[in-house]
Design an enzyme around this catalytic site. Structure first.
Site, PDB file in Angstrom:
ATOM      1  N   GLU A 285      -1.013  -8.654   4.897  1.00  0.00           N
ATOM      2  CA  GLU A 285      -0.874  -8.743   6.361  1.00  0.00           C
ATOM      3  C   GLU A 285      -2.225  -8.592   7.064  1.00  0.00           C
ATOM      4  OE1 GLU A 285      -0.390  -6.083   4.657  1.00  0.00           O
ATOM      5  OE2 GLU A 285      -0.839  -4.285   5.833  1.00  0.00           O
TER       6      GLU A 285
ATOM      7  N   HIS B 270      -3.454  -5.642   0.968  1.00  0.00           N
ATOM      8  CA  HIS B 270      -2.793  -5.864   2.257  1.00  0.00           C
ATOM      9  C   HIS B 270      -2.770  -7.340   2.651  1.00  0.00           C
ATOM     10  CE1 HIS B 270      -2.488  -1.678   3.756  1.00  0.00           C
ATOM     11  NE2 HIS B 270      -3.544  -1.463   2.993  1.00  0.00           N
TER      12      HIS B 270
ATOM     13  N   CYS C 206       0.837  -1.204   0.000  1.00  0.00           N
ATOM     14  CA  CYS C 206       0.000   0.000   0.000  1.00  0.00           C
ATOM     15  C   CYS C 206       0.876   1.260   0.000  1.00  0.00           C
ATOM     16  CB  CYS C 206      -0.979  -0.049   1.177  1.00  0.00           C
ATOM     17  SG  CYS C 206      -2.371   1.075   0.971  1.00  0.00           S
TER      18      CYS C 206
END
Lengths: 77, 222
Positions: free
Chosen positions: B196, B194, B86
């Site tokens: 994560e 994302h 990002c």
């Protein structure tokens, strides 16, 4: 010494903000607008010995992303 | 496997990224933006999402000039591994480690939802836990995720099999549906979605885990 830097998205790079403004103008009845590009103006207050080359270097290193943006420098004495 | 996660003023996915690295078995250090060097023996650097320096001027532009970023660029240039997610992807393009730039979303709206990503290549340490053509669900949360590169650069990315992820239903106008790309040596990954945030069952999905799991097996320090 002052300088004014204009930063614009390069031609061919979609400018969705400019497009939104164009649409709004059309909706308001301003039907003579074929296109809108929206950019940035950055005014610099500079030391007296600053040169246009200094400002160009600033543009290339930080003020503009030359992958997507073009810039012009106006020295204002 | 030693990982460093860079923290800028305005980073907000730094801890998530650190936890994802830890769960994959990495030993993680956090590194402050004013530091000028990475800790000794770092194998991989994570550049997290967020709004570094408030996204002033352009997303990632000021972060790219911070002292730690020079260390990240040097790490990448000597063949070290790095992942930028990002805002981290935006920063890696601003430093020139990855080609292209991220523009405002074509629809002008901030988009926050889970999207389908196609694995475009499994030939990288980040994607070899998947098979090419797999479709995974990973969250996006961005206003400036519209990947742009000139036609020549896009052709080079495609010819060199450096597109890592593609959007199945392009949400932001990215050229060639590109959601993530690899560096020429395939050791740096930049992506807008994302992984994560899809690394724990509590997140609602674990499709992002493989991005980190493969890294834990690496032992080559840069």
């Amino acid at each position: 010494m002052k300088a004014r830097v204009h930063v614009m998205l390069k031609n061919g790079v979609l400018d969705p903000q400019g497009e939104a403004v164009r649409h709004a103008l059309g909706a308001m009845g301003f039907d003579k607008v074929d296109g809108v590009r929206q950019g940035k103006v950055i005014d610099l207050d500079l030391a007296d010995d600053a040169t246009e080359a200094d400002v160009t270097a600033m543009c290339e290193k930080l003020l503009a992303n030359t992958v997507i943006e073009s810039f012009s420098v106006e020295m204002q004495g | 496997m030693k990982a460093a996660v860079v923290v800028f003023p305005g980073s907000n996915c730094d801890r998530d990224l650190a936890v994802a690295f830890e769960q994959a078995g990495c030993d993680v250090s956090m590194v402050w933006h004013k530091d000028s060097a990475l800790p000794e023996g770092i194998d991989i650097v994570g550049v997290p999402g967020g709004f570094s320096y408030g996204d002033y001027l352009r997303c990632g532009a000021i972060a790219a000039q911070s002292p730690i970023c020079q260390a990240v660029v040097d790490h990448a240039n000597r063949g070290g591994y790095a992942i930028g997610v990002c805002n981290g992807f935006q920063i890696l393009t601003e430093t020139g480690v990855l080609p292209g730039a991220l523009l405002r979303n074509a629809g002008l709206k901030y988009i926050c939802r889970t999207v389908d990503l196609e694995i475009a290549t499994a030939d990288s340490v980040f994607t070899d836990g998947y098979s090419a053509g797999d479709v995974i669900g990973v969250p996006i949360a961005h206003h400036d995720g519209n990947y742009y590169a000139d036609a020549e650069t896009v052709a080079a990315l495609q010819d060199q099999d450096r597109v890592a992820f593609r959007y199945v239903d392009n949400p932001n106008g990215s050229v060639a549906d590109i959601a993530g790309i690899l560096s020429e040596n395939r050791r740096v990954l930049g992506m807008m979605p994302h992984p994560e945030r899809a690394a724990d069952a509590g997140h609602g999905g674990t499709d992002g885990v493989a991005v980190f799991r493969a890294l834990a097996g690496l032992v080559t320090a840069a």
